[in-house]
Motif scaffolding. Structure first.
Motif, PDB file in Angstrom:
ATOM      1  N   ALA A   2      -9.606   6.680  36.550  1.00 52.32           N
ATOM      2  CA  ALA A   2     -10.580   8.105  37.090  1.00 52.32           C
ATOM      3  C   ALA A   2     -12.096   7.696  36.776  1.00 52.32           C
ATOM      4  N   SER A   3     -12.869   8.825  36.355  1.00 51.95           N
ATOM      5  CA  SER A   3     -14.553   8.535  36.111  1.00 51.95           C
ATOM      6  C   SER A   3     -14.406   9.697  34.866  1.00 51.95           C
ATOM      7  N   ARG A  26     -14.028   4.406  34.968  1.00 48.60           N
ATOM      8  CA  ARG A  26     -15.372   4.266  34.653  1.00 48.60           C
ATOM      9  C   ARG A  26     -15.790   5.655  33.085  1.00 48.60           C
ATOM     10  N   VAL A  27     -16.036   4.716  32.203  1.00 44.30           N
ATOM     11  CA  VAL A  27     -16.609   5.642  31.549  1.00 44.30           C
ATOM     12  C   VAL A  27     -18.243   5.585  30.996  1.00 44.30           C
ATOM     13  N   VAL A  28     -18.331   7.444  31.013  1.00 46.91           N
ATOM     14  CA  VAL A  28     -19.307   7.254  29.828  1.00 46.91           C
ATOM     15  C   VAL A  28     -20.209   8.246  29.137  1.00 46.91           C
ATOM     16  N   GLY A  29     -19.921   7.188  27.905  1.00 44.64           N
ATOM     17  CA  GLY A  29     -19.603   7.927  26.285  1.00 44.64           C
ATOM     18  C   GLY A  29     -21.095   8.571  25.664  1.00 44.64           C
ATOM     19  N   PHE A  30     -20.505   9.658  25.220  1.00 44.55           N
ATOM     20  CA  PHE A  30     -22.027   9.984  24.148  1.00 44.55           C
ATOM     21  C   PHE A  30     -21.705  10.236  22.861  1.00 44.55           C
ATOM     22  N   SER A  31     -23.072   9.492  21.939  1.00 45.16           N
ATOM     23  CA  SER A  31     -22.650  10.232  20.221  1.00 45.16           C
ATOM     24  C   SER A  31     -23.624  10.239  19.334  1.00 45.16           C
ATOM     25  N   ARG A  32     -23.584  11.752  18.642  1.00 45.60           N
ATOM     26  CA  ARG A  32     -24.430  11.410  18.378  1.00 45.60           C
ATOM     27  C   ARG A  32     -25.359  10.853  17.377  1.00 45.60           C
ATOM     28  N   GLY A  33     -24.763   9.510  16.703  1.00 51.98           N
ATOM     29  CA  GLY A  33     -24.726   8.954  15.639  1.00 51.98           C
ATOM     30  C   GLY A  33     -25.273   7.929  16.154  1.00 51.98           C
ATOM     31  N   ALA A  51     -24.958  15.074  25.408  1.00 60.90           N
ATOM     32  CA  ALA A  51     -23.360  15.268  25.614  1.00 60.90           C
ATOM     33  C   ALA A  51     -22.872  16.524  26.751  1.00 60.90           C
ATOM     34  N   GLY A  52     -23.353  16.379  27.217  1.00 59.33           N
ATOM     35  CA  GLY A  52     -24.176  17.605  28.826  1.00 59.33           C
ATOM     36  C   GLY A  52     -23.758  16.101  30.092  1.00 59.33           C
ATOM     37  N   GLY A  53     -24.869  15.428  29.629  1.00 56.51           N
ATOM     38  CA  GLY A  53     -24.487  14.059  30.755  1.00 56.51           C
ATOM     39  C   GLY A  53     -23.326  13.589  31.158  1.00 56.51           C
ATOM     40  N   VAL A  54     -22.037  13.534  29.988  1.00 57.56           N
ATOM     41  CA  VAL A  54     -20.739  12.860  30.096  1.00 57.56           C
ATOM     42  C   VAL A  54     -20.619  13.687  31.156  1.00 57.56           C
ATOM     43  N   ALA A  55     -20.810  15.568  31.687  1.00 59.29           N
ATOM     44  CA  ALA A  55     -19.779  16.069  31.829  1.00 59.29           C
ATOM     45  C   ALA A  55     -20.030  15.895  33.511  1.00 59.29           C
ATOM     46  N   ASN A  56     -21.144  14.854  33.838  1.00 58.40           N
ATOM     47  CA  ASN A  56     -20.984  15.519  35.662  1.00 58.40           C
ATOM     48  C   ASN A  56     -20.523  14.741  36.034  1.00 58.40           C
ATOM     49  N   GLY A  57     -19.918  15.168  37.464  1.00 58.96           N
ATOM     50  CA  GLY A  57     -18.833  14.823  38.280  1.00 58.96           C
ATOM     51  C   GLY A  57     -17.866  13.953  37.625  1.00 58.96           C
ATOM     52  N   ALA A  58     -16.969  14.316  36.032  1.00 60.98           N
ATOM     53  CA  ALA A  58     -16.329  13.242  35.281  1.00 60.98           C
ATOM     54  C   ALA A  58     -15.032  13.937  35.936  1.00 60.98           C
ATOM     55  N   ASP A  59     -14.080  13.530  36.278  1.00 59.63           N
ATOM     56  CA  ASP A  59     -12.645  13.625  36.628  1.00 59.63           C
ATOM     57  C   ASP A  59     -12.187  14.431  34.737  1.00 59.63           C
TER      58      ASP A  59
END
Length: 298
Positions: A2-3, A26-33, A51-59
């Motif tokens: 999965a993406s 495939r893991v695309v992560g985001f953290s505010r810190g 945070a929006g960047g992790v949603a693009n195309g994600a399963d």
């Protein structure tokens, strides 16, 4: 494979995301810190700028955040993660939040054509590192079935407990029980100490009988060594007990023991232990009996 988009790379989130990547997803992560982002980059994770960047195309998008407002800010609204997900993707919130907010997430997902699961976890940092978390899931069975291969990389017990919000209700019950176990262990050790019993051998035999528990097995060394390095911060446990208390009030149920332990947690935090492990309840119990663990950590 999965993406996966993963938001929240703290004490729990980073080992969870790392295990998912290690399982071949495939893991695309985001953290505010910034500190967490640096740790994630050092672990080899791919990072998004927001945070929006992790949603693009994600399963699948997974959130693992500290509190209800954090999840609301990331997930809801026109710029939220749910709005940015493709239809038929699955949003899995693994944070511990208010059941009412979990139900709001489900409703927002339904409007966007995105399946939503509330799937808080139990097992602490040790369980996250080992991939042995217990995952209590609220939502639709079909949505859970579609993401079970993903969740199996981070949990060994994955159970659908009911409809939207049910996972959060079960997590609140879990946190009440864990706090009760911790306080009971603290009092048992003070009792044993007063009778000059060897604590090491006593806890070994207790662990082998009906008094044995996962809390005793995992927290024994923290208690005996007075090492309250945070695996799960007391401040977060206090937040979780507040969620339980609020949900109990809404349901009209009386939970006297949970209320008492909530006050003991509050008192321990007032002594400056909020950033320590929740096993620091032992320190307050010692102090109530004229003792101290060592005092160096407060």
């Amino acid at each position: 494979m999965a993406s996966i988009g993963f938001v929240g790379l703290g004490v729990m989130g980073l080992p969870m995301a790392t295990r998912l990547a290690g399982a071949g997803h495939r893991v695309v992560g985001f953290s505010r810190g910034s500190k967490n982002r640096k740790r994630a980059a050092a672990a080899g994770l791919e990072l998004a700028d927001n945070a929006g960047g992790v949603a693009n195309g994600a399963d699948v998008v997974i959130t693992m955040l500290p509190d209800t407002p954090d999840v609301e800010a990331i997930a809801l609204g026109p710029d939220g993660v749910i709005a940015g997900m493709r239809p038929e993707a699955v949003f899995v919130d693994m944070s511990t939040i208010q059941p009412s907010t979990a139900r709001a997430l489900h409703a927002a997902g339904a409007e966007a054509g995105v399946a939503v699961l509330d799937a808080p976890v139990s097992g602490g940092e040790a369980g996250a590192l080992a991939g042995e978390l217990s995952i209590m899931v609220g939502g639709e069975a079909d949505a859970l079935a579609s993401v079970t291969p993903v969740l199996q990389a981070i949990g060994t017990t994955i159970v659908l407990v009911g409809g939207p919000g049910s996972g959060q209700v079960v997590k609140a019950a879990n946190q009440m029980m864990v706090a009760a176990h911790l306080q009971s262990l603290a009092e048992a050790l003070v009792f044993l100490r007063a009778h000059e019993v060897d604590l090491e051998s006593a806890t070994t035999v207790l662990a082998g009988g009906l008094a044995g528990s996962t809390v005793l097995n995992r927290k024994k060394r923290a208690f005996l060594d007075a090492d309250f390095t945070p695996g799960f911060r007391l401040a977060l446990h206090h937040k979780d007990l507040g969620i339980a208390a609020q949900a109990a009030r809404r349901a009209g149920v009386a939970l006297p023991l949970a209320g008492l332990i909530g006050q003991l947690v509050q008192a321990t935090i007032a002594r400056g232990a909020g950033e320590l492990d929740h096993s620091a309840l032992y320190d307050l119990t010692l102090e109530l009996n004229g003792h101290s663990s060592n005092g160096s950590h407060l």
